[in-house]
Scaffold this motif. Structure first.
Motif, PDB file in Angstrom:
ATOM      1  N   LEU A 281       0.828  -1.208   0.000  1.00  0.00           N
ATOM      2  CA  LEU A 281       0.000   0.000   0.000  1.00  0.00           C
ATOM      3  C   LEU A 281       0.862   1.258   0.000  1.00  0.00           C
ATOM      4  CD1 LEU A 281      -2.969   1.123   0.409  1.00  0.00           C
ATOM      5  CD2 LEU A 281      -2.423   1.182   2.839  1.00  0.00           C
ATOM      6  N   LEU A 282       1.876   1.275   0.854  1.00  0.00           N
ATOM      7  CA  LEU A 282       2.714   2.464   0.972  1.00  0.00           C
ATOM      8  C   LEU A 282       3.633   2.634  -0.245  1.00  0.00           C
ATOM      9  CD1 LEU A 282       3.602   2.237   4.768  1.00  0.00           C
ATOM     10  CD2 LEU A 282       2.155   3.950   3.668  1.00  0.00           C
ATOM     11  N   GLU A 283       4.218   1.542  -0.696  1.00  0.00           N
ATOM     12  CA  GLU A 283       5.130   1.650  -1.842  1.00  0.00           C
ATOM     13  C   GLU A 283       4.388   2.045  -3.114  1.00  0.00           C
ATOM     14  OE1 GLU A 283       8.936  -1.146  -0.823  1.00  0.00           O
ATOM     15  OE2 GLU A 283       7.252  -2.095  -1.867  1.00  0.00           O
ATOM     16  N   ASP A 284       3.148   1.573  -3.274  1.00  0.00           N
ATOM     17  CA  ASP A 284       2.372   1.934  -4.453  1.00  0.00           C
ATOM     18  C   ASP A 284       2.014   3.409  -4.488  1.00  0.00           C
ATOM     19  OD1 ASP A 284       2.499  -0.648  -5.340  1.00  0.00           O
ATOM     20  OD2 ASP A 284       0.423  -1.176  -4.878  1.00  0.00           O
ATOM     21  N   SER A 285       2.094   4.078  -3.333  1.00  0.00           N
ATOM     22  CA  SER A 285       1.801   5.518  -3.307  1.00  0.00           C
ATOM     23  C   SER A 285       2.890   6.327  -3.996  1.00  0.00           C
ATOM     24  CB  SER A 285       1.654   5.990  -1.858  1.00  0.00           C
ATOM     25  OG  SER A 285       2.930   6.047  -1.211  1.00  0.00           O
ATOM     26  N   GLY A 286       4.089   5.750  -4.122  1.00  0.00           N
ATOM     27  CA  GLY A 286       5.211   6.473  -4.701  1.00  0.00           C
ATOM     28  C   GLY A 286       5.845   7.473  -3.755  1.00  0.00           C
ATOM     29  N   GLN A 287       5.337   7.528  -2.496  1.00  0.00           N
ATOM     30  CA  GLN A 287       5.848   8.496  -1.536  1.00  0.00           C
ATOM     31  C   GLN A 287       6.707   7.857  -0.449  1.00  0.00           C
ATOM     32  OE1 GLN A 287       2.818  11.239  -0.054  1.00  0.00           O
ATOM     33  NE2 GLN A 287       1.508  10.744  -1.792  1.00  0.00           N
ATOM     34  N   VAL A 288       6.850   6.542  -0.526  1.00  0.00           N
ATOM     35  CA  VAL A 288       7.541   5.810   0.534  1.00  0.00           C
ATOM     36  C   VAL A 288       8.458   4.752  -0.058  1.00  0.00           C
ATOM     37  CG1 VAL A 288       7.186   4.103   2.382  1.00  0.00           C
ATOM     38  CG2 VAL A 288       5.786   6.161   2.316  1.00  0.00           C
ATOM     39  N   THR A 289       9.626   4.616   0.544  1.00  0.00           N
ATOM     40  CA  THR A 289      10.506   3.484   0.269  1.00  0.00           C
ATOM     41  C   THR A 289      10.585   2.647   1.533  1.00  0.00           C
ATOM     42  OG1 THR A 289      11.848   4.704  -1.333  1.00  0.00           O
ATOM     43  CG2 THR A 289      12.848   2.760  -0.324  1.00  0.00           C
ATOM     44  N   VAL A 290      10.129   1.405   1.459  1.00  0.00           N
ATOM     45  CA  VAL A 290      10.172   0.518   2.620  1.00  0.00           C
ATOM     46  C   VAL A 290      11.527  -0.186   2.649  1.00  0.00           C
ATOM     47  CG1 VAL A 290       9.138  -1.456   3.790  1.00  0.00           C
ATOM     48  CG2 VAL A 290       7.672   0.203   2.604  1.00  0.00           C
ATOM     49  N   GLN A 291      12.346   0.162   3.619  1.00  0.00           N
ATOM     50  CA  GLN A 291      13.677  -0.433   3.728  1.00  0.00           C
ATOM     51  C   GLN A 291      13.630  -1.861   4.249  1.00  0.00           C
ATOM     52  OE1 GLN A 291      15.505   2.513   6.337  1.00  0.00           O
ATOM     53  NE2 GLN A 291      16.643   3.352   4.612  1.00  0.00           N
ATOM     54  N   ALA A 292      12.682  -2.130   5.135  1.00  0.00           N
ATOM     55  CA  ALA A 292      12.568  -3.461   5.716  1.00  0.00           C
ATOM     56  C   ALA A 292      11.168  -3.627   6.283  1.00  0.00           C
ATOM     57  CB  ALA A 292      13.608  -3.679   6.814  1.00  0.00           C
ATOM     58  N   ALA A 293      10.668  -4.876   6.281  1.00  0.00           N
ATOM     59  CA  ALA A 293       9.399  -5.218   6.910  1.00  0.00           C
ATOM     60  C   ALA A 293       9.661  -6.433   7.785  1.00  0.00           C
ATOM     61  CB  ALA A 293       8.334  -5.519   5.864  1.00  0.00           C
ATOM     62  N   VAL A 294       9.524  -6.279   9.101  1.00  0.00           N
ATOM     63  CA  VAL A 294       9.950  -7.310  10.046  1.00  0.00           C
ATOM     64  C   VAL A 294       8.803  -7.704  10.971  1.00  0.00           C
ATOM     65  CG1 VAL A 294      12.324  -6.485   9.953  1.00  0.00           C
ATOM     66  CG2 VAL A 294      10.773  -5.606  11.711  1.00  0.00           C
ATOM     67  N   GLY A 295       9.010  -8.805  11.728  1.00  0.00           N
ATOM     68  CA  GLY A 295       7.937  -9.352  12.531  1.00  0.00           C
ATOM     69  C   GLY A 295       8.128  -9.312  14.023  1.00  0.00           C
ATOM     70  N   SER A 296       9.211  -8.707  14.518  1.00  0.00           N
ATOM     71  CA  SER A 296       9.431  -8.649  15.967  1.00  0.00           C
ATOM     72  C   SER A 296      10.171  -7.374  16.323  1.00  0.00           C
ATOM     73  CB  SER A 296      10.238  -9.861  16.440  1.00  0.00           C
ATOM     74  OG  SER A 296      11.583  -9.771  16.006  1.00  0.00           O
ATOM     75  N   ALA A 297      10.105  -7.010  17.602  1.00  0.00           N
ATOM     76  CA  ALA A 297      10.769  -5.790  18.067  1.00  0.00           C
ATOM     77  C   ALA A 297      12.289  -5.861  17.925  1.00  0.00           C
ATOM     78  CB  ALA A 297      10.368  -5.490  19.511  1.00  0.00           C
ATOM     79  N   PRO A 298      12.945  -6.975  18.287  1.00  0.00           N
ATOM     80  CA  PRO A 298      14.400  -7.037  18.083  1.00  0.00           C
ATOM     81  C   PRO A 298      14.800  -6.854  16.621  1.00  0.00           C
ATOM     82  CG  PRO A 298      13.733  -8.725  19.633  1.00  0.00           C
ATOM     83  CD  PRO A 298      12.467  -8.144  19.072  1.00  0.00           C
ATOM     84  N   GLU A 299      14.020  -7.459  15.702  1.00  0.00           N
ATOM     85  CA  GLU A 299      14.305  -7.268  14.275  1.00  0.00           C
ATOM     86  C   GLU A 299      14.108  -5.814  13.868  1.00  0.00           C
ATOM     87  OE1 GLU A 299      13.070 -11.255  11.918  1.00  0.00           O
ATOM     88  OE2 GLU A 299      11.437 -10.312  13.058  1.00  0.00           O
ATOM     89  N   LEU A 300      13.110  -5.177  14.462  1.00  0.00           N
ATOM     90  CA  LEU A 300      12.857  -3.766  14.177  1.00  0.00           C
ATOM     91  C   LEU A 300      14.045  -2.907  14.596  1.00  0.00           C
ATOM     92  CD1 LEU A 300      11.165  -1.271  13.489  1.00  0.00           C
ATOM     93  CD2 LEU A 300      10.026  -1.518  15.710  1.00  0.00           C
ATOM     94  N   LEU A 301      14.543  -3.111  15.807  1.00  0.00           N
ATOM     95  CA  LEU A 301      15.669  -2.323  16.287  1.00  0.00           C
ATOM     96  C   LEU A 301      16.898  -2.535  15.410  1.00  0.00           C
ATOM     97  CD1 LEU A 301      15.368  -2.733  20.173  1.00  0.00           C
ATOM     98  CD2 LEU A 301      14.510  -0.891  18.720  1.00  0.00           C
ATOM     99  N   ASP A 302      17.104  -3.762  14.972  1.00  0.00           N
ATOM    100  CA  ASP A 302      18.246  -4.056  14.113  1.00  0.00           C
ATOM    101  C   ASP A 302      18.094  -3.371  12.760  1.00  0.00           C
ATOM    102  OD1 ASP A 302      20.725  -5.648  13.501  1.00  0.00           O
ATOM    103  OD2 ASP A 302      19.385  -6.498  11.985  1.00  0.00           O
ATOM    104  N   ALA A 303      16.885  -3.408  12.189  1.00  0.00           N
ATOM    105  CA  ALA A 303      16.648  -2.780  10.892  1.00  0.00           C
ATOM    106  C   ALA A 303      16.826  -1.266  10.957  1.00  0.00           C
ATOM    107  CB  ALA A 303      15.244  -3.124  10.393  1.00  0.00           C
ATOM    108  N   VAL A 304      16.380  -0.665  12.082  1.00  0.00           N
ATOM    109  CA  VAL A 304      16.543   0.787  12.247  1.00  0.00           C
ATOM    110  C   VAL A 304      18.021   1.143  12.383  1.00  0.00           C
ATOM    111  CG1 VAL A 304      16.094   2.727  13.803  1.00  0.00           C
ATOM    112  CG2 VAL A 304      14.254   1.136  13.217  1.00  0.00           C
ATOM    113  N   LYS A 305      18.746   0.344  13.132  1.00  0.00           N
ATOM    114  CA  LYS A 305      20.176   0.596  13.321  1.00  0.00           C
ATOM    115  C   LYS A 305      20.920   0.517  12.003  1.00  0.00           C
ATOM    116  CE  LYS A 305      24.143  -0.969  16.051  1.00  0.00           C
ATOM    117  NZ  LYS A 305      24.605  -1.948  17.076  1.00  0.00           N
ATOM    118  N   ARG A 306      20.565  -0.461  11.169  1.00  0.00           N
ATOM    119  CA  ARG A 306      21.269  -0.657   9.898  1.00  0.00           C
ATOM    120  C   ARG A 306      20.825   0.341   8.834  1.00  0.00           C
ATOM    121  NH1 ARG A 306      19.693  -4.698   7.545  1.00  0.00           N
ATOM    122  NH2 ARG A 306      18.189  -5.659   8.978  1.00  0.00           N
TER     123      ARG A 306
END
Length: 239
Positions: free
Chosen positions: A23-48
């Motif tokens: 939904l977000l990528e099709d808007s052309g206004q967002v680039t999704v760097q990562a889509a994750v399923g847990s908080a630890p994965e989220l923190l790692d994706a934000v750090k990277r």
């Protein structure tokens, strides 16, 4: 519209996660760097990835294995805990929390250290692309967004706070009542709060008076005071 927002999505439900990404990528206004399923994965994706903003569900299950608990054996982090960790590490990253709960206690927990760069939306807002994009941009820019239904809940909480009998107590009297609710007698309360027993007795009598329990029998007064505390204590978190 400027450069696309760089975001990370976190949701334990794969279909919701990938549907939101599309939904977000099709808007052309967002680039999704990562889509994750847990908080630890989220923190790692934000750090990277150092995104502009994060879109995360408020609740996620713990990861499997040793990471399922924190170093102190406590529960794994969820969306709000991850939001605080992200803001502490990089205040410039906006965080949008999605929740199915219009519960003021969750909003208070999210905003307890400030509102800058944070947004709290109900999960059904995902279907409103315009509103979702606006919240992401607002949070990324250091602003704040609160869902109107959550605002209503916060206002209702303030009304209950003013009407609660506990609002009549001083902070020290609340401390004493909190210890009383733990089952401590005056001597135990005195030791826990570094007070003399006579001071504790004065505070206890003041509590009974302010809670309109002065005419009750001694044992019943303590029980009634504790019941009042247990009923309304969530409105008066420890200072």
């Amino acid at each position: 519209m400027g450069e696309p927002l760089r975001i990370v999505i976190a949701d334990d439900n794969y279909l919701v996660r990938e549907g939101t990404r599309r939904l977000l990528e099709d808007s052309g206004q967002v680039t999704v760097q990562a889509a994750v399923g847990s908080a630890p994965e989220l923190l790692d994706a934000v750090k990277r990835g150092r995104p502009d903003a994060v879109l995360t569900d408020i609740r996620m299950p713990p990861p499997v294995g040793p990471a399922a608990a924190g170093g102190d054996g406590g529960p794994a982090m969820e969306g709000i805990d991850a939001a605080h960790a992200i803001k502490a590490a990089d205040p410039g990253v906006g965080v949008v929390i999605l929740s199915q709960y219009a519960d003021e206690s969750y909003a208070f927990e999210l905003f307890r250290n400030g509102t800058a760069g944070l947004a709290y939306l109900l999960k059904d807002r995902v279907g409103d692309l315009r509103q979702l994009l606006s919240a992401l941009r607002e949070a990324a820019g250091g602003g704040s967004v609160i869902d109107p239904q959550v605002v209503d809940a916060l206002v209702a909480r303030r009304v209950r706070l003013r009407e609660s009998p506990l609002a009549r107590l001083t902070p020290r009297e609340l401390d004493v009542l909190r210890e009383m609710a733990q089952g401590r007698g005056n001597a135990g309360i005195a030791q826990e709060l570094s007070l003399s027993e006579s001071s504790v007795e004065k505070h206890v009598n003041a509590i009974f008076t302010k809670l309109d329990l002065a005419s009750e029998q001694q044992v019943h007064r303590r029980v009634a005071a504790v019941l009042t505390f247990l009923r309304d204590a969530s409105l008066h978190p420890p200072g």
